[in-house]
Design a protein around this motif. Structure first.
Motif, PDB file in Angstrom:
ATOM      1  N   TYR A  66       0.858  -1.180   0.000  1.00 44.78           N
ATOM      2  CA  TYR A  66       0.000   0.000   0.000  1.00 44.78           C
ATOM      3  C   TYR A  66       0.893   1.227   0.000  1.00 44.78           C
ATOM      4  O   TYR A  66       1.839   1.309   0.780  1.00 44.78           O
ATOM      5  CB  TYR A  66      -0.913   0.030   1.233  1.00 44.78           C
ATOM      6  N   ASN A  67       0.597   2.176  -0.880  1.00 46.11           N
ATOM      7  CA  ASN A  67       1.339   3.428  -0.838  1.00 46.11           C
ATOM      8  C   ASN A  67       0.374   4.603  -0.899  1.00 46.11           C
ATOM      9  O   ASN A  67      -0.325   4.811  -1.873  1.00 46.11           O
ATOM     10  CB  ASN A  67       2.408   3.515  -1.933  1.00 46.11           C
ATOM     11  N   LYS A  68       0.329   5.331   0.188  1.00 48.41           N
ATOM     12  CA  LYS A  68      -0.484   6.541   0.293  1.00 48.41           C
ATOM     13  C   LYS A  68       0.203   7.689  -0.436  1.00 48.41           C
ATOM     14  O   LYS A  68      -0.457   8.551  -0.990  1.00 48.41           O
ATOM     15  CB  LYS A  68      -0.675   6.883   1.779  1.00 48.41           C
ATOM     16  N   THR A  69       1.532   7.653  -0.413  1.00 47.77           N
ATOM     17  CA  THR A  69       2.341   8.655  -1.120  1.00 47.77           C
ATOM     18  C   THR A  69       3.451   7.912  -1.870  1.00 47.77           C
ATOM     19  O   THR A  69       3.746   6.757  -1.558  1.00 47.77           O
ATOM     20  CB  THR A  69       2.996   9.645  -0.133  1.00 47.77           C
ATOM     21  N   PRO A  70       4.089   8.564  -2.829  1.00 52.15           N
ATOM     22  CA  PRO A  70       5.187   7.900  -3.537  1.00 52.15           C
ATOM     23  C   PRO A  70       6.463   7.761  -2.695  1.00 52.15           C
ATOM     24  O   PRO A  70       7.430   7.172  -3.137  1.00 52.15           O
ATOM     25  CB  PRO A  70       5.427   8.808  -4.750  1.00 52.15           C
ATOM     26  N   HIS A  71       6.437   8.245  -1.459  1.00 46.01           N
ATOM     27  CA  HIS A  71       7.625   8.194  -0.595  1.00 46.01           C
ATOM     28  C   HIS A  71       7.725   6.905   0.202  1.00 46.01           C
ATOM     29  O   HIS A  71       8.799   6.557   0.692  1.00 46.01           O
ATOM     30  CB  HIS A  71       7.641   9.380   0.370  1.00 46.01           C
ATOM     31  N   SER A  72       6.591   6.209   0.366  1.00 45.70           N
ATOM     32  CA  SER A  72       6.572   5.025   1.220  1.00 45.70           C
ATOM     33  C   SER A  72       5.661   3.951   0.642  1.00 45.70           C
ATOM     34  O   SER A  72       4.482   4.208   0.393  1.00 45.70           O
ATOM     35  CB  SER A  72       6.060   5.388   2.624  1.00 45.70           C
ATOM     36  N   TYR A  73       6.220   2.761   0.451  1.00 48.63           N
ATOM     37  CA  TYR A  73       5.463   1.596   0.001  1.00 48.63           C
ATOM     38  C   TYR A  73       5.454   0.605   1.154  1.00 48.63           C
ATOM     39  O   TYR A  73       6.429  -0.108   1.380  1.00 48.63           O
ATOM     40  CB  TYR A  73       6.095   0.988  -1.255  1.00 48.63           C
ATOM     41  N   ARG A  74       4.341   0.577   1.871  1.00 47.46           N
ATOM     42  CA  ARG A  74       4.228  -0.240   3.079  1.00 47.46           C
ATOM     43  C   ARG A  74       3.860  -1.671   2.707  1.00 47.46           C
ATOM     44  O   ARG A  74       2.992  -1.902   1.882  1.00 47.46           O
ATOM     45  CB  ARG A  74       3.200   0.380   4.013  1.00 47.46           C
ATOM     46  N   LYS A  75       4.538  -2.632   3.330  1.00 43.72           N
ATOM     47  CA  LYS A  75       4.378  -4.054   3.010  1.00 43.72           C
ATOM     48  C   LYS A  75       3.856  -4.802   4.227  1.00 43.72           C
ATOM     49  O   LYS A  75       4.282  -4.552   5.351  1.00 43.72           O
ATOM     50  CB  LYS A  75       5.720  -4.666   2.600  1.00 43.72           C
ATOM     51  N   LEU A  84       5.526  -5.772   7.827  1.00 39.94           N
ATOM     52  CA  LEU A  84       6.865  -6.287   7.568  1.00 39.94           C
ATOM     53  C   LEU A  84       7.900  -5.183   7.401  1.00 39.94           C
ATOM     54  O   LEU A  84       8.850  -5.093   8.160  1.00 39.94           O
ATOM     55  CB  LEU A  84       6.847  -7.154   6.303  1.00 39.94           C
ATOM     56  N   PHE A  85       7.739  -4.381   6.372  1.00 35.90           N
ATOM     57  CA  PHE A  85       8.710  -3.335   6.064  1.00 35.90           C
ATOM     58  C   PHE A  85       8.082  -2.275   5.187  1.00 35.90           C
ATOM     59  O   PHE A  85       6.971  -2.438   4.682  1.00 35.90           O
ATOM     60  CB  PHE A  85       9.975  -3.890   5.409  1.00 35.90           C
ATOM     61  N   THR A  86       8.803  -1.171   5.019  1.00 33.53           N
ATOM     62  CA  THR A  86       8.369  -0.072   4.166  1.00 33.53           C
ATOM     63  C   THR A  86       9.520   0.316   3.257  1.00 33.53           C
ATOM     64  O   THR A  86      10.616   0.620   3.737  1.00 33.53           O
ATOM     65  CB  THR A  86       7.939   1.153   4.999  1.00 33.53           C
ATOM     66  N   GLU A  87       9.259   0.300   1.954  1.00 36.13           N
ATOM     67  CA  GLU A  87      10.254   0.750   0.984  1.00 36.13           C
ATOM     68  C   GLU A  87      10.163   2.272   0.874  1.00 36.13           C
ATOM     69  O   GLU A  87       9.070   2.826   0.773  1.00 36.13           O
ATOM     70  CB  GLU A  87       9.991   0.124  -0.376  1.00 36.13           C
ATOM     71  N   HIS A  88      11.329   2.914   0.897  1.00 35.76           N
ATOM     72  CA  HIS A  88      11.428   4.365   0.721  1.00 35.76           C
ATOM     73  C   HIS A  88      12.294   4.622  -0.512  1.00 35.76           C
ATOM     74  O   HIS A  88      13.519   4.804  -0.399  1.00 35.76           O
ATOM     75  CB  HIS A  88      12.054   5.021   1.958  1.00 35.76           C
ATOM     76  N   PRO A  89      11.686   4.613  -1.717  1.00 33.14           N
ATOM     77  CA  PRO A  89      12.471   4.709  -2.951  1.00 33.14           C
ATOM     78  C   PRO A  89      13.348   5.955  -3.036  1.00 33.14           C
ATOM     79  O   PRO A  89      14.487   5.873  -3.496  1.00 33.14           O
ATOM     80  CB  PRO A  89      11.416   4.720  -4.062  1.00 33.14           C
ATOM     81  N   GLY A  90      12.847   7.095  -2.595  1.00 32.59           N
ATOM     82  CA  GLY A  90      13.623   8.333  -2.668  1.00 32.59           C
ATOM     83  C   GLY A  90      14.871   8.315  -1.806  1.00 32.59           C
ATOM     84  O   GLY A  90      15.857   8.981  -2.110  1.00 32.59           O
ATOM     85  N   LEU A  91      14.834   7.548  -0.737  1.00 31.30           N
ATOM     86  CA  LEU A  91      15.983   7.441   0.165  1.00 31.30           C
ATOM     87  C   LEU A  91      16.867   6.252  -0.191  1.00 31.30           C
ATOM     88  O   LEU A  91      17.946   6.104   0.369  1.00 31.30           O
ATOM     89  CB  LEU A  91      15.506   7.298   1.615  1.00 31.30           C
ATOM     90  N   GLU A  92      16.353   5.382  -1.072  1.00 28.52           N
ATOM     91  CA  GLU A  92      17.041   4.138  -1.423  1.00 28.52           C
ATOM     92  C   GLU A  92      17.304   3.295  -0.177  1.00 28.52           C
ATOM     93  O   GLU A  92      18.378   2.727   0.009  1.00 28.52           O
ATOM     94  CB  GLU A  92      18.325   4.412  -2.205  1.00 28.52           C
ATOM     95  N   LEU A  93      16.263   3.232   0.686  1.00 24.90           N
ATOM     96  CA  LEU A  93      16.338   2.472   1.929  1.00 24.90           C
ATOM     97  C   LEU A  93      15.027   1.732   2.158  1.00 24.90           C
ATOM     98  O   LEU A  93      13.974   2.141   1.651  1.00 24.90           O
ATOM     99  CB  LEU A  93      16.597   3.390   3.122  1.00 24.90           C
ATOM    100  N   ILE A  94      15.104   0.674   2.942  1.00 26.71           N
ATOM    101  CA  ILE A  94      13.928  -0.064   3.377  1.00 26.71           C
ATOM    102  C   ILE A  94      13.904  -0.047   4.898  1.00 26.71           C
ATOM    103  O   ILE A  94      14.898  -0.371   5.556  1.00 26.71           O
ATOM    104  CB  ILE A  94      13.951  -1.520   2.859  1.00 26.71           C
ATOM    105  N   ASP A  95      12.759   0.344   5.436  1.00 27.17           N
ATOM    106  CA  ASP A  95      12.545   0.336   6.882  1.00 27.17           C
ATOM    107  C   ASP A  95      11.962  -1.019   7.249  1.00 27.17           C
ATOM    108  O   ASP A  95      10.829  -1.334   6.904  1.00 27.17           O
ATOM    109  CB  ASP A  95      11.572   1.462   7.243  1.00 27.17           C
ATOM    110  N   VAL A  96      12.757  -1.837   7.909  1.00 27.00           N
ATOM    111  CA  VAL A  96      12.277  -3.118   8.414  1.00 27.00           C
ATOM    112  C   VAL A  96      11.942  -2.884   9.880  1.00 27.00           C
ATOM    113  O   VAL A  96      12.793  -2.467  10.667  1.00 27.00           O
ATOM    114  CB  VAL A  96      13.335  -4.235   8.259  1.00 27.00           C
ATOM    115  N   TYR A  97      10.673  -3.141  10.239  1.00 31.01           N
ATOM    116  CA  TYR A  97      10.241  -2.877  11.599  1.00 31.01           C
ATOM    117  C   TYR A  97      11.078  -3.685  12.587  1.00 31.01           C
ATOM    118  O   TYR A  97      11.206  -4.902  12.462  1.00 31.01           O
ATOM    119  CB  TYR A  97       8.746  -3.193  11.751  1.00 31.01           C
TER     120      TYR A  97
END
Length: 144
Positions: A66-75, A84-97
């Motif tokens: 689910y992505n409410k904004t293009p900054h975060s793709y929540r999984k 599980l995690f959130t992809e942050h394409p602009g930062l080139e990082l993944i937030d793993v809870y």
């Protein structure tokens, strides 16, 4: 701190399993409204990784996005709803809870979006108004 090569994680029911390898790019707490709403908690403990550090080892087809904004793709897991995690394409990082990585030695280093906090934490860690400057934020510190 020294990190072993690989940590294992999974969703609530275990249908989705993954590993993260190496050292995280950062760890901390997020107090933003989006993270609070998504996690149904007053604060979210995050670990940030380069995308290549994450490997889904089981249940890739069970992952919803689910992505409410293009900054975060929540999984999340489609079976149990476990986050599980959130992809942050602009930062080139993944937030793993942090909570879903077994035996991970979580050591937070910063609070981000602290001005949106609903749970003040007096732990001596730096508190950022939004994000650190190197992550595209203002880099402005706020009082604990």
């Amino acid at each position: 701190m020294s990190y072993p090569e690989t940590y294992r994680g999974q969703c609530f029911c275990g249908a989705v399993q993954f590993t993260v390898t190496g050292e995280p790019a950062g760890m901390g707490y997020c107090h933003c409204e989006s993270c609070r709403s998504w996690s149904a908690a007053p604060v979210n403990a995050f670990t940030l990784w380069k995308p290549e550090a994450l490997n889904v080892t089981r249940g890739a087809d069970d992952i919803g996005t689910y992505n409410k904004t293009p900054h975060s793709y929540r999984k999340w897991c489609k079976s149990c709803g476990g986050h599980l995690f959130t992809e942050h394409p602009g930062l080139e990082l993944i937030d793993v809870y942090a909570a879903v990585i077994a035996d991970f030695p979580y050591e937070p280093g910063v609070h981000v979006h602290y001005t949106e906090s609903r749970l003040r934490m007096q732990d001596g860690l730096p508190k950022q108004k939004d994000l650190p400057g190197e992550m595209g934020g203002s880099g402005i510190s706020v009082a604990e």
